[in-house]
Design a protein around this motif. Structure first.
Motif, PDB file in Angstrom:
ATOM      1  N   PHE A 150      45.785 -84.171 -38.842  1.00  0.00           N
ATOM      2  CA  PHE A 150      45.107 -82.957 -38.378  1.00  0.00           C
ATOM      3  C   PHE A 150      43.886 -82.720 -39.254  1.00  0.00           C
ATOM      4  CE2 PHE A 150      45.182 -78.053 -38.539  1.00  0.00           C
ATOM      5  CZ  PHE A 150      44.298 -77.943 -37.480  1.00  0.00           C
ATOM      6  N   VAL A 151      42.736 -82.478 -38.611  1.00  0.00           N
ATOM      7  CA  VAL A 151      41.472 -82.277 -39.325  1.00  0.00           C
ATOM      8  C   VAL A 151      40.853 -80.959 -38.882  1.00  0.00           C
ATOM      9  CG1 VAL A 151      39.241 -83.289 -39.931  1.00  0.00           C
ATOM     10  CG2 VAL A 151      41.122 -84.780 -39.169  1.00  0.00           C
ATOM     11  N   SER A 152      40.565 -80.079 -39.825  1.00  0.00           N
ATOM     12  CA  SER A 152      39.804 -78.864 -39.501  1.00  0.00           C
ATOM     13  C   SER A 152      38.334 -79.112 -39.788  1.00  0.00           C
ATOM     14  CB  SER A 152      40.327 -77.670 -40.294  1.00  0.00           C
ATOM     15  OG  SER A 152      40.226 -77.883 -41.694  1.00  0.00           O
ATOM     16  N   GLY A 153      37.463 -78.328 -39.136  1.00  0.00           N
ATOM     17  CA  GLY A 153      36.033 -78.609 -39.256  1.00  0.00           C
ATOM     18  C   GLY A 153      35.727 -80.013 -38.787  1.00  0.00           C
ATOM     19  N   ALA A 154      36.400 -80.431 -37.705  1.00  0.00           N
ATOM     20  CA  ALA A 154      36.407 -81.847 -37.337  1.00  0.00           C
ATOM     21  C   ALA A 154      35.089 -82.350 -36.762  1.00  0.00           C
ATOM     22  CB  ALA A 154      37.542 -82.108 -36.341  1.00  0.00           C
ATOM     23  N   ALA A 177      37.645 -77.585 -33.848  1.00  0.00           N
ATOM     24  CA  ALA A 177      36.226 -77.256 -33.950  1.00  0.00           C
ATOM     25  C   ALA A 177      35.961 -76.069 -33.041  1.00  0.00           C
ATOM     26  CB  ALA A 177      35.360 -78.447 -33.560  1.00  0.00           C
ATOM     27  N   GLY A 178      34.758 -75.490 -33.139  1.00  0.00           N
ATOM     28  CA  GLY A 178      34.452 -74.287 -32.388  1.00  0.00           C
ATOM     29  C   GLY A 178      33.376 -74.486 -31.342  1.00  0.00           C
ATOM     30  N   GLY A 179      33.739 -74.326 -30.072  1.00  0.00           N
ATOM     31  CA  GLY A 179      32.752 -74.373 -28.998  1.00  0.00           C
ATOM     32  C   GLY A 179      32.824 -75.641 -28.163  1.00  0.00           C
ATOM     33  N   PRO A 180      32.391 -75.568 -26.891  1.00  0.00           N
ATOM     34  CA  PRO A 180      32.510 -76.700 -25.971  1.00  0.00           C
ATOM     35  C   PRO A 180      31.719 -77.938 -26.373  1.00  0.00           C
ATOM     36  CG  PRO A 180      31.269 -74.888 -24.975  1.00  0.00           C
ATOM     37  CD  PRO A 180      31.890 -74.351 -26.213  1.00  0.00           C
ATOM     38  N   ASP A 181      30.547 -77.768 -26.972  1.00  0.00           N
ATOM     39  CA  ASP A 181      29.758 -78.934 -27.373  1.00  0.00           C
ATOM     40  C   ASP A 181      30.485 -79.744 -28.439  1.00  0.00           C
ATOM     41  OD1 ASP A 181      27.780 -78.197 -25.608  1.00  0.00           O
ATOM     42  OD2 ASP A 181      26.477 -77.304 -27.137  1.00  0.00           O
ATOM     43  N   VAL A 194      42.017 -82.077 -29.083  1.00  0.00           N
ATOM     44  CA  VAL A 194      40.979 -81.233 -29.673  1.00  0.00           C
ATOM     45  C   VAL A 194      41.321 -79.768 -29.415  1.00  0.00           C
ATOM     46  CG1 VAL A 194      38.523 -80.709 -29.795  1.00  0.00           C
ATOM     47  CG2 VAL A 194      39.278 -83.036 -29.231  1.00  0.00           C
ATOM     48  N   ILE A 195      41.278 -78.978 -30.474  1.00  0.00           N
ATOM     49  CA  ILE A 195      41.522 -77.538 -30.388  1.00  0.00           C
ATOM     50  C   ILE A 195      40.195 -76.808 -30.571  1.00  0.00           C
ATOM     51  CG2 ILE A 195      42.673 -75.561 -31.456  1.00  0.00           C
ATOM     52  CD1 ILE A 195      44.798 -77.569 -32.487  1.00  0.00           C
ATOM     53  N   ASP A 196      39.833 -75.993 -29.588  1.00  0.00           N
ATOM     54  CA  ASP A 196      38.686 -75.107 -29.739  1.00  0.00           C
ATOM     55  C   ASP A 196      39.217 -73.803 -30.343  1.00  0.00           C
ATOM     56  OD1 ASP A 196      36.537 -73.392 -29.578  1.00  0.00           O
ATOM     57  OD2 ASP A 196      36.086 -73.794 -27.468  1.00  0.00           O
ATOM     58  N   TYR A 197      39.109 -73.687 -31.661  1.00  0.00           N
ATOM     59  CA  TYR A 197      39.739 -72.546 -32.323  1.00  0.00           C
ATOM     60  C   TYR A 197      39.122 -71.218 -31.891  1.00  0.00           C
ATOM     61  CZ  TYR A 197      35.817 -72.055 -35.607  1.00  0.00           C
ATOM     62  OH  TYR A 197      34.579 -71.844 -36.151  1.00  0.00           O
ATOM     63  N   LYS A 198      37.873 -71.256 -31.426  1.00  0.00           N
ATOM     64  CA  LYS A 198      37.230 -70.012 -30.979  1.00  0.00           C
ATOM     65  C   LYS A 198      37.821 -69.513 -29.660  1.00  0.00           C
ATOM     66  CE  LYS A 198      32.755 -70.661 -33.283  1.00  0.00           C
ATOM     67  NZ  LYS A 198      31.285 -70.774 -33.100  1.00  0.00           N
ATOM     68  N   ALA A 199      38.469 -70.415 -28.920  1.00  0.00           N
ATOM     69  CA  ALA A 199      39.046 -70.047 -27.619  1.00  0.00           C
ATOM     70  C   ALA A 199      40.544 -69.797 -27.705  1.00  0.00           C
ATOM     71  CB  ALA A 199      38.753 -71.151 -26.604  1.00  0.00           C
ATOM     72  N   GLU A 200      41.123 -69.920 -28.887  1.00  0.00           N
ATOM     73  CA  GLU A 200      42.571 -69.779 -29.060  1.00  0.00           C
ATOM     74  C   GLU A 200      42.905 -68.454 -29.750  1.00  0.00           C
ATOM     75  OE1 GLU A 200      44.878 -71.652 -27.881  1.00  0.00           O
ATOM     76  OE2 GLU A 200      43.723 -73.424 -27.283  1.00  0.00           O
ATOM     77  N   LYS A 201      43.843 -67.740 -29.180  1.00  0.00           N
ATOM     78  CA  LYS A 201      44.311 -66.512 -29.822  1.00  0.00           C
ATOM     79  C   LYS A 201      45.296 -66.813 -30.943  1.00  0.00           C
ATOM     80  CE  LYS A 201      43.712 -63.506 -25.780  1.00  0.00           C
ATOM     81  NZ  LYS A 201      44.398 -62.603 -24.812  1.00  0.00           N
ATOM     82  N   ASP A 202      46.026 -67.924 -30.818  1.00  0.00           N
ATOM     83  CA  ASP A 202      47.052 -68.296 -31.790  1.00  0.00           C
ATOM     84  C   ASP A 202      46.840 -69.747 -32.181  1.00  0.00           C
ATOM     85  OD1 ASP A 202      49.359 -69.040 -33.174  1.00  0.00           O
ATOM     86  OD2 ASP A 202      50.655 -67.717 -31.994  1.00  0.00           O
ATOM     87  N   LEU A 203      46.183 -69.966 -33.316  1.00  0.00           N
ATOM     88  CA  LEU A 203      45.847 -71.317 -33.752  1.00  0.00           C
ATOM     89  C   LEU A 203      47.099 -72.139 -34.044  1.00  0.00           C
ATOM     90  CD1 LEU A 203      43.614 -73.327 -34.498  1.00  0.00           C
ATOM     91  CD2 LEU A 203      43.593 -72.352 -36.792  1.00  0.00           C
ATOM     92  N   THR A 204      48.094 -71.525 -34.639  1.00  0.00           N
ATOM     93  CA  THR A 204      49.337 -72.248 -34.942  1.00  0.00           C
ATOM     94  C   THR A 204      49.995 -72.749 -33.665  1.00  0.00           C
ATOM     95  OG1 THR A 204      49.707 -71.005 -36.981  1.00  0.00           O
ATOM     96  CG2 THR A 204      51.620 -72.071 -35.978  1.00  0.00           C
ATOM     97  N   ALA A 205      50.066 -71.895 -32.647  1.00  0.00           N
ATOM     98  CA  ALA A 205      50.656 -72.310 -31.377  1.00  0.00           C
ATOM     99  C   ALA A 205      49.867 -73.448 -30.751  1.00  0.00           C
ATOM    100  CB  ALA A 205      50.726 -71.117 -30.419  1.00  0.00           C
ATOM    101  N   ALA A 206      48.544 -73.390 -30.855  1.00  0.00           N
ATOM    102  CA  ALA A 206      47.709 -74.453 -30.296  1.00  0.00           C
ATOM    103  C   ALA A 206      47.967 -75.777 -31.005  1.00  0.00           C
ATOM    104  CB  ALA A 206      46.235 -74.062 -30.404  1.00  0.00           C
TER     105      ALA A 206
END
Length: 333
Positions: A150-154, A177-181, A194-206
């Motif tokens: 798992f990588v944040s700021g990917a 990462a944050g955003g569709p691009d 890929v997790i768009d953290y800006k679109a997730e209400k619960d990052l852990t669940a994602a």
């Protein structure tokens, strides 16, 4: 006499740096003296770690000084030399960025063999960010066969290299990462989930949806909620490479610690912080492996480029609002 411009630290920021914390100044450079070189910078880097150096606080590198030019990685061309080891036209690397040019003892610059790569790549994928990814993943996190990573700021300079190195070695990778691009970029370079953290209400669940059986390695560039999510998703004996915590760099009050840190004990996790300069001994191996991965089409990179020394503060500030896709650079020449 040559006149160049440089960016100085005018005042120490509180929270996110503002334009008022920087000033643009002009400097006259005489001909280089004996043992010196004069360099015209072509490219400079801005990196999140520089935010810490703007504070008047003890750290692993000294703070920037008020009224003085900032420092950071740069690639330039020798335009005049008082040292037999350098001649005009030589490409060099230095830590004397944030300025259009400089005079310095020859020992403060290193000749650059581009190995057929663009010179600015040595400020990103082939330079400090790339080595950070390589050392953090392979030595600090001790990547093993079968690990889920798992990588944040990917989608950043370091994170995107972590993703690609892990994929080149055959691993399943989850990137945030944050955003569709940025999501599209991560999918294009082979990130499995890929997790768009800006679109997730619960990052852990994602994260648990992306890695229902858990993760073995976490490469942390963000801290905060991402670290909490990784602690929850980690399998027993997971290894965390603690590289950065960009979500906290501009905090004006101490941010809350991970609420689930106690999981480190029961899961017998290993969390290890690291600084890339401790791992320069891996540089030759990294460049060898990188050359092969590029040849095989397994590694690529993106750059976000601002033009002109006067734009350097904007480029730096953009790191903290997610304006960069891949490496953030300033083109000077």
């Amino acid at each position: 006499m040559t006149t160049v411009r440089e960016i100085r630290l005018k005042s120490r920021p509180s929270g996110l740096p503002t334009a008022e914390n920087f000033e643009l100044a002009s400097v006259d450079l005489p001909a280089p003296g004996e043992g010196e070189v004069q360099v015209k910078n072509l490219w400079m880097t801005v990196d999140p770690y520089m935010r810490g150096r703007m504070n008047d606080a003890k750290s692993y590198v000294p703070p920037f000084q008020l009224g003085k030019a900032l420092e950071g990685g740069a690639v330039g061309e020798v335009v005049a030399s008082g040292d037999a080891g350098f001649k005009p036209g030589d490409l060099v690397q230095s830590n004397l960025g944030w300025r259009e040019g400089f005079n310095a003892p020859a020992a403060q610059v290193q000749k650059l063999d581009t190995r057929g790569l663009p010179p600015q790549a040595f400020l990103g994928a082939a330079g400090m960010p790339g080595l950070t990814a390589y050392a953090g993943l392979l030595r600090v996190a001790a990547l093993k066969d079968g690990d889920v990573v798992f990588v944040s700021g990917a989608a950043g300079a370091v994170g995107s290299m972590v993703v690609q190195i892990a994929k080149a070695k055959g691993h399943t990778v989850v990137g945030s990462a944050g955003g569709p691009d940025k999501v599209a970029f991560l999918k294009a370079i082979g990130c499995d989930h890929v997790i768009d953290y800006k679109a997730e209400k619960d990052l852990t669940a994602a994260l648990l949806r992306a890695a229902p059986d858990g993760i073995d390695v976490y490469f942390d560039n963000v801290g905060g909620e991402h670290l909490e999510a990784a602690l929850t998703a980690a399998r027993p004996f997971g290894r965390f490479a603690m590289c950065g915590a960009i979500s906290m760099y501009n905090a004006t009050e101490p941010p809350p610690g991970p609420r689930n840190l106690f999981l480190v004990v029961g899961k017998q996790l290993k969390l290890e912080g690291f600084i890339v300069s401790t791992h320069w001994d891996m540089l030759a191996d990294f460049h060898r492996d990188l050359a092969q991965w590029v040849k095989d089409g397994k590694v690529t990179w993106k750059e976000t480029v601002f033009e002109g020394i006067e734009k350097a503060p904007d480029a730096f500030r953009g790191l903290f609002s997610g304006e960069n896709l891949g490496k953030m650079l300033v083109k000077l020449g």
